[in-house]
Design a protein around this motif. Structure first.
Motif, PDB file in Angstrom:
ATOM      1  N   THR A   7       0.829  -1.209   0.000  1.00 13.44           N
ATOM      2  CA  THR A   7       0.000   0.000   0.000  1.00 13.44           C
ATOM      3  C   THR A   7       0.863   1.258   0.000  1.00 13.44           C
ATOM      4  OG1 THR A   7      -1.739  -1.169   1.199  1.00 13.44           O
ATOM      5  CG2 THR A   7      -1.824   1.224   1.214  1.00 13.44           C
ATOM      6  N   GLY A   8       1.911   1.278   0.820  1.00 15.81           N
ATOM      7  CA  GLY A   8       2.802   2.431   0.864  1.00 15.81           C
ATOM      8  C   GLY A   8       3.503   2.667  -0.457  1.00 15.81           C
ATOM      9  N   VAL A   9       3.931   1.586  -1.125  1.00 17.20           N
ATOM     10  CA  VAL A   9       4.588   1.734  -2.425  1.00 17.20           C
ATOM     11  C   VAL A   9       3.615   2.278  -3.457  1.00 17.20           C
ATOM     12  CG1 VAL A   9       5.677   0.468  -4.310  1.00 17.20           C
ATOM     13  CG2 VAL A   9       6.305  -0.052  -1.955  1.00 17.20           C
ATOM     14  N   MET A  10       2.389   1.764  -3.459  1.00 13.91           N
ATOM     15  CA  MET A  10       1.388   2.243  -4.415  1.00 13.91           C
ATOM     16  C   MET A  10       1.062   3.713  -4.184  1.00 13.91           C
ATOM     17  SD  MET A  10       0.531  -0.032  -6.612  1.00 13.91           S
ATOM     18  CE  MET A  10       0.588  -1.792  -6.920  1.00 13.91           C
TER      19      MET A  10
ATOM     20  N   THR B  20      -7.801  11.310 -17.311  1.00 14.34           N
ATOM     21  CA  THR B  20      -7.070  10.048 -17.448  1.00 14.34           C
ATOM     22  C   THR B  20      -6.070   9.856 -16.320  1.00 14.34           C
ATOM     23  OG1 THR B  20      -7.272  10.231 -19.860  1.00 14.34           O
ATOM     24  CG2 THR B  20      -5.656   8.669 -19.005  1.00 14.34           C
ATOM     25  N   LEU B  21      -5.373  10.926 -15.946  1.00  9.66           N
ATOM     26  CA  LEU B  21      -4.396  10.841 -14.866  1.00  9.66           C
ATOM     27  C   LEU B  21      -5.086  10.558 -13.533  1.00  9.66           C
ATOM     28  CD1 LEU B  21      -1.460  11.097 -13.985  1.00  9.66           C
ATOM     29  CD2 LEU B  21      -1.797  13.567 -13.757  1.00  9.66           C
ATOM     30  N   ILE B  22      -6.223  11.206 -13.287  1.00 15.35           N
ATOM     31  CA  ILE B  22      -6.974  10.933 -12.062  1.00 15.35           C
ATOM     32  C   ILE B  22      -7.436   9.479 -12.018  1.00 15.35           C
ATOM     33  CG2 ILE B  22      -9.123  11.444 -10.836  1.00 15.35           C
ATOM     34  CD1 ILE B  22      -8.787  14.337 -11.573  1.00 15.35           C
ATOM     35  N   ALA B  23      -7.909   8.972 -13.157  1.00 11.15           N
ATOM     36  CA  ALA B  23      -8.328   7.568 -13.220  1.00 11.15           C
ATOM     37  C   ALA B  23      -7.153   6.637 -12.962  1.00 11.15           C
ATOM     38  CB  ALA B  23      -8.953   7.277 -14.580  1.00 11.15           C
ATOM     39  N   PHE B  24      -5.975   6.997 -13.483  1.00  7.80           N
ATOM     40  CA  PHE B  24      -4.779   6.183 -13.258  1.00  7.80           C
ATOM     41  C   PHE B  24      -4.420   6.129 -11.782  1.00  7.80           C
ATOM     42  CE2 PHE B  24      -0.047   6.182 -12.999  1.00  7.80           C
ATOM     43  CZ  PHE B  24       0.162   4.872 -13.398  1.00  7.80           C
ATOM     44  N   VAL B  25      -4.435   7.279 -11.109  1.00  6.60           N
ATOM     45  CA  VAL B  25      -4.126   7.314  -9.680  1.00  6.60           C
ATOM     46  C   VAL B  25      -5.194   6.575  -8.876  1.00  6.60           C
ATOM     47  CG1 VAL B  25      -3.825   8.846  -7.706  1.00  6.60           C
ATOM     48  CG2 VAL B  25      -2.819   9.458  -9.902  1.00  6.60           C
ATOM     49  N   MET B  26      -6.456   6.714  -9.255  1.00  7.47           N
ATOM     50  CA  MET B  26      -7.524   6.014  -8.551  1.00  7.47           C
ATOM     51  C   MET B  26      -7.375   4.503  -8.672  1.00  7.47           C
ATOM     52  SD  MET B  26     -11.648   6.311  -9.083  1.00  7.47           S
ATOM     53  CE  MET B  26     -11.546   5.473 -10.670  1.00  7.47           C
TER      54      MET B  26
ATOM     55  N   ASN C  68      -4.697   3.314  -6.315  1.00  7.57           N
ATOM     56  CA  ASN C  68      -5.168   3.254  -4.931  1.00  7.57           C
ATOM     57  C   ASN C  68      -6.084   2.060  -4.701  1.00  7.57           C
ATOM     58  OD1 ASN C  68      -4.429   5.824  -3.163  1.00  7.57           O
ATOM     59  ND2 ASN C  68      -4.669   6.521  -5.264  1.00  7.57           N
ATOM     60  N   LEU C  69      -6.953   1.759  -5.666  1.00 10.19           N
ATOM     61  CA  LEU C  69      -7.823   0.597  -5.537  1.00 10.19           C
ATOM     62  C   LEU C  69      -7.009  -0.700  -5.528  1.00 10.19           C
ATOM     63  CD1 LEU C  69     -10.804   1.600  -7.870  1.00 10.19           C
ATOM     64  CD2 LEU C  69     -10.753   1.611  -5.368  1.00 10.19           C
ATOM     65  N   VAL C  70      -5.987  -0.763  -6.375  1.00 10.35           N
ATOM     66  CA  VAL C  70      -5.120  -1.941  -6.389  1.00 10.35           C
ATOM     67  C   VAL C  70      -4.397  -2.080  -5.047  1.00 10.35           C
ATOM     68  CG1 VAL C  70      -3.032  -2.920  -7.425  1.00 10.35           C
ATOM     69  CG2 VAL C  70      -4.823  -1.968  -8.880  1.00 10.35           C
ATOM     70  N   ALA C  71      -3.926  -0.950  -4.497  1.00 11.00           N
ATOM     71  CA  ALA C  71      -3.248  -1.001  -3.200  1.00 11.00           C
ATOM     72  C   ALA C  71      -4.177  -1.499  -2.105  1.00 11.00           C
ATOM     73  CB  ALA C  71      -2.705   0.389  -2.844  1.00 11.00           C
ATOM     74  N   ARG C  72      -5.416  -1.018  -2.094  1.00  6.53           N
ATOM     75  CA  ARG C  72      -6.372  -1.482  -1.090  1.00  6.53           C
ATOM     76  C   ARG C  72      -6.682  -2.968  -1.274  1.00  6.53           C
ATOM     77  NH1 ARG C  72      -9.201   2.242   1.891  1.00  6.53           N
ATOM     78  NH2 ARG C  72      -8.734   4.424   1.436  1.00  6.53           N
ATOM     79  N   GLY C  73      -6.805  -3.408  -2.530  1.00  2.00           N
ATOM     80  CA  GLY C  73      -7.080  -4.817  -2.768  1.00  2.00           C
ATOM     81  C   GLY C  73      -5.943  -5.711  -2.307  1.00  2.00           C
ATOM     82  N   ILE C  74      -4.703  -5.306  -2.604  1.00  2.00           N
ATOM     83  CA  ILE C  74      -3.550  -6.100  -2.175  1.00  2.00           C
ATOM     84  C   ILE C  74      -3.439  -6.102  -0.650  1.00  2.00           C
ATOM     85  CG2 ILE C  74      -1.035  -6.227  -2.245  1.00  2.00           C
ATOM     86  CD1 ILE C  74      -1.144  -5.179  -5.084  1.00  2.00           C
ATOM     87  N   ALA C  75      -3.682  -4.942  -0.021  1.00  2.00           N
ATOM     88  CA  ALA C  75      -3.609  -4.872   1.435  1.00  2.00           C
ATOM     89  C   ALA C  75      -4.646  -5.785   2.078  1.00  2.00           C
ATOM     90  CB  ALA C  75      -3.811  -3.426   1.895  1.00  2.00           C
TER      91      ALA C  75
END
Length: 353
Positions: free
Chosen positions: A263-266, A328-334, A337-344
């Protein structure tokens, strides 16, 4: 002879009385109505002023109503809760406004063609073109920066938590704190000075190096906190079995904190994905597709947004492309963050029965 207790306390408040759940909603609705009335009478045209007046009336109304029904002690608790809600709404309004503005203006030209084509021979004042070259450049630059900054940051955090003692650890901690506050333009100037010494031309990997410098302290701090959350009992149990410390870190400590580290890396990746100044200094931008980050100028999403908006004068095709790239950049960052939450959540320690 015993005296019967009065159903009311000294302030005239009925003991055991409580506000119904709908009362605070009624106070909030009344505050909005009164604020709108005050704004219309006073000639206030800004909705922000109306909102501030409504927030003030809501806090005061909550205190008055709670004091009359529940007493001053409970009223103070109600006021504290009301202040928390007001602060939350005040923080939420700019975020919602930002997302709404970006979406409403960015969807005008955001389509498959826009995502799959570069600017090529399209002039900034002409319609058409896309951001494929910028997306490719951002993915390569951020990916290389992550490949450099994430391992160094994680290893540094492991040293500080598991091995760090004495002056060296204090020095590393001090420099990490200093690097956390370094402006992005300074990191870009540092890499630019090395490029001038080595007589190098702008290329994508130079931007990756500057982004890695900005990324490392964020990874160090987040990983350090995650490692500190691992119970010492787990380390002691592993060491008591005769397992070396390096293997204990590799097999016990890191797997336990892997979700938080990821999560911190993401989050660090999301932080550097929007940096413009280092890319502007070191990469220069390129309207054509350049898939080689080690040779020649290269585009990126933040730099593309800056260049398009600078050429738009607040209107025209370039203006629409800038907003579409921002979306597009906002969607990329979002997504990050969703991937980080899923991995966490996936890697979080699971308690068995």
């Amino acid at each position: 002879m015993s005296t019967a207790l009065s159903p009311r306390d000294g302030a005239g408040v009925r003991r055991g009385a409580g506000l119904p759940k709908w009362s605070l909603w009624a106070v909030a609705a009344g505050s909005v109505v009164v604020a709108v009335g005050i704004g219309l009478v006073a000639g206030l045209t800004s909705h922000v002023q109306w909102g501030l007046i409504a927030a003030l009336l809501f806090v005061l109304g909550t205190y008055v109503v709670a004091t009359r029904v529940e007493g001053r002690r409970q009223a103070k608790d109600r006021v504290a809760t009301a202040l928390v809600w007001v602060a939350f709404l005040l923080a939420l309004i700019p975020l919602v406004s930002l997302v709404w503005t970006t979406v409403s203006r960015g969807v005008k030209v955001l389509d498959g063609y826009f995502l799959s084509h570069s600017m090529g021979l399209v002039a900034d004042s002409e319609p058409g073109g896309g951001i494929y070259h910028a997306i490719l450049g951002s993915l390569e630059q951020v990916g290389l920066a992550t490949a450099i900054g994430a391992p160094i940051g994680v290893l540094t955090a492991i040293y500080l938590v598991e091995y760090g003692r004495g002056r060296l650890a204090l020095a590393v901690t001090f420099f990490v704190d200093v690097m956390t506050g370094i402006p992005s333009i300074v990191a870009g100037l540092f890499i630019l000075s090395l490029m001038l010494i080595l007589d190098l031309q702008p290329f994508g990997f130079a931007g990756s190096l500057a982004l890695a410098i900005l990324m490392m302290p964020v990874v160090v701090r987040s990983t350090e906190e995650m490692l500190k959350l691992v119970p010492n009992e787990l380390r002691e149990a592993s060491l008591a079995l005769g397992i070396p410390k390096w293997r204990t870190i590799l097999k016990v400590v890191l797997p336990t904190s892997l979700g938080g580290i990821t999560t911190g890396v993401m989050l660090a990746v999301a932080r550097i994905a929007g940096e413009t100044a280092p890319v502007l200094l070191l990469v220069f931008g390129n309207p054509f597709i350049n898939a080689n980050p080690f040779e020649g100028a290269q585009a990126s999403l933040p730099l593309y947004i800056y260049q398009q908006y600078a050429q738009s004068a607040g209107a025209g095709a370039a203006y629409d492309r800038a907003w579409a790239a921002s979306l597009t950049l906002i969607a990329f960052v979002m997504i990050l963050n969703l991937v980080a939450r899923g991995i966490a959540r996936w890697k979080a320690p699971k308690t068995g029965r």
